[in-house]
Design a protein around this motif. Structure first.
Motif, PDB file in Angstrom:
ATOM      1  N   THR A   1      20.921  32.708  37.025  1.00  0.00           N
ATOM      2  CA  THR A   1      21.721  31.573  37.486  1.00  0.00           C
ATOM      3  C   THR A   1      23.093  31.556  36.824  1.00  0.00           C
ATOM      4  OG1 THR A   1      19.754  30.228  37.914  1.00  0.00           O
ATOM      5  CG2 THR A   1      21.830  29.053  37.602  1.00  0.00           C
ATOM      6  N   LEU A   2      23.130  31.763  35.517  1.00  0.00           N
ATOM      7  CA  LEU A   2      24.399  31.720  34.793  1.00  0.00           C
ATOM      8  C   LEU A   2      25.325  32.852  35.214  1.00  0.00           C
ATOM      9  CD1 LEU A   2      23.075  30.753  31.249  1.00  0.00           C
ATOM     10  CD2 LEU A   2      24.632  29.398  32.667  1.00  0.00           C
ATOM     11  N   ILE A   3      24.798  34.063  35.327  1.00  0.00           N
ATOM     12  CA  ILE A   3      25.658  35.198  35.696  1.00  0.00           C
ATOM     13  C   ILE A   3      26.145  35.058  37.131  1.00  0.00           C
ATOM     14  CG2 ILE A   3      25.694  37.692  36.069  1.00  0.00           C
ATOM     15  CD1 ILE A   3      23.960  38.014  33.612  1.00  0.00           C
ATOM     16  N   GLU A   4      25.272  34.608  38.019  1.00  0.00           N
ATOM     17  CA  GLU A   4      25.704  34.393  39.399  1.00  0.00           C
ATOM     18  C   GLU A   4      26.800  33.329  39.469  1.00  0.00           C
ATOM     19  OE1 GLU A   4      25.187  36.184  41.807  1.00  0.00           O
ATOM     20  OE2 GLU A   4      23.142  37.004  41.867  1.00  0.00           O
ATOM     21  N   ALA A   5      26.677  32.281  38.649  1.00  0.00           N
ATOM     22  CA  ALA A   5      27.695  31.229  38.633  1.00  0.00           C
ATOM     23  C   ALA A   5      29.040  31.757  38.128  1.00  0.00           C
ATOM     24  CB  ALA A   5      27.226  30.066  37.764  1.00  0.00           C
ATOM     25  N   LEU A   6      28.999  32.813  37.320  1.00  0.00           N
ATOM     26  CA  LEU A   6      30.231  33.422  36.809  1.00  0.00           C
ATOM     27  C   LEU A   6      30.775  34.502  37.743  1.00  0.00           C
ATOM     28  CD1 LEU A   6      29.237  33.735  33.043  1.00  0.00           C
ATOM     29  CD2 LEU A   6      30.868  32.118  34.038  1.00  0.00           C
TER      30      LEU A   6
END
Length: 268
Positions: free
Chosen positions: A101-106
């Protein structure tokens, strides 16, 4: 669905099976080790139940990722946020929902680049999840334990991953051991092709856990390659293992120190 077991000592994943593998060739190699207590295995599900990944900003555009509590070797990976997309340098065994989730958001990942086999971890799963190529040097192809279409073995001495981001094969620790040069930011990411020491110099080892140094001739060759790269900072595989200023001259001095220590007798 069957799980691909993880070696609890090196963190490398093996093909899906009903029972753990009988051995871990990565750990049986002299550059790693099998614990005195014997080979131990875990699964991605069990790992995720008791561990999480943390993110820490190391420099503008550069995030370090690490698993807590420490798992296996305990290396950190790095997320480079460039104008041309994100690159993950090295890999962690734990790939949980929060990390995705965090990497996709970045912005997701354009590519993953791995320094050497000890950090192959669950690289195939990362490549499939983020739908990006995973670059490993073809000289270390024998250590790929899980084949996957996401894996892209590269050959030669350099690989331009994205504009301003280039992998350089230096060898030494492994035949394909590489570093990643983020030229536009003056940053060199080294895995443990070279490792930062407590006195903020660099060491060059064939086997880190077993304290076997590289020959002076090999380190001199690596030093010659590094002289052609312009970098101000070095970030190595472990937390608090970085040189944040004047890293180029420091690494050159470290090369000279290593070679002198191996070639000249010590005097009091």
């Amino acid at each position: 669905m069957l799980s691909g077991f993880l070696c609890a000592t090196c963190g490398v994943q093996y093909p899906a099976s009903e029972a753990p593998p009988s051995r871990c060739p990565v750990c049986e190699d002299e550059r790693q080790y099998v614990p005195a207590s014997g080979q131990q295995w875990t699964t991605p599900t069990a790992l995720a139940a008791g561990h999480t990944n943390t993110f820490r900003e190391m420099a503008p555009g550069l995030l370090a990722l690490g698993t807590v509590p420490k798992f296996a070797i305990g290396q950190r990976a790095f997320l480079l946020r460039t104008p041309h997309g994100n690159v993950l340098w090295d890999c962690l065994s734990l790939l949980d929902a929060a990390t995705v989730t965090l990497i996709e958001a970045l912005g997701g990942l354009e590519a993953i680049v791995i320094s050497h086999p000890h950090y192959y971890a669950t690289m195939a799963s990362w490549g499939r999840t983020f739908e990006c190529p995973v670059y490993v040097h073809a000289a270390d192809r024998e250590w790929i334990m899980v084949s996957d279409e996401a894996l892209s073995p590269w050959q030669g001495e350099t690989l331009e991953v994205l504009p301003g981001v280039t992998a350089h094969r230096l060898g030494g620790h492994f035949p394909g051991a590489s570093v990643l040069h983020w030229e536009t930011c003056g940053i060199l990411l080294t895995g443990d092709t070279l490792l930062v020491t407590p006195d903020r110099m660099a060491s060059f080892m064939w086997s880190y856990p077993n304290n076997i140094p590289l020959p002076a001739s090999e380190v001199a060759r690596i030093g010659e390659r590094l002289q052609h790269l312009d970098f101000e900072a070095v970030y190595a595989a472990f937390w608090h293992s970085e040189i944040t200023a004047d890293a180029g001259p420091v690494v050159a001095l470290s090369v000279a120190r290593h070679c002198q220590a191996l070639e000249a007798p010590r005097t009091k």
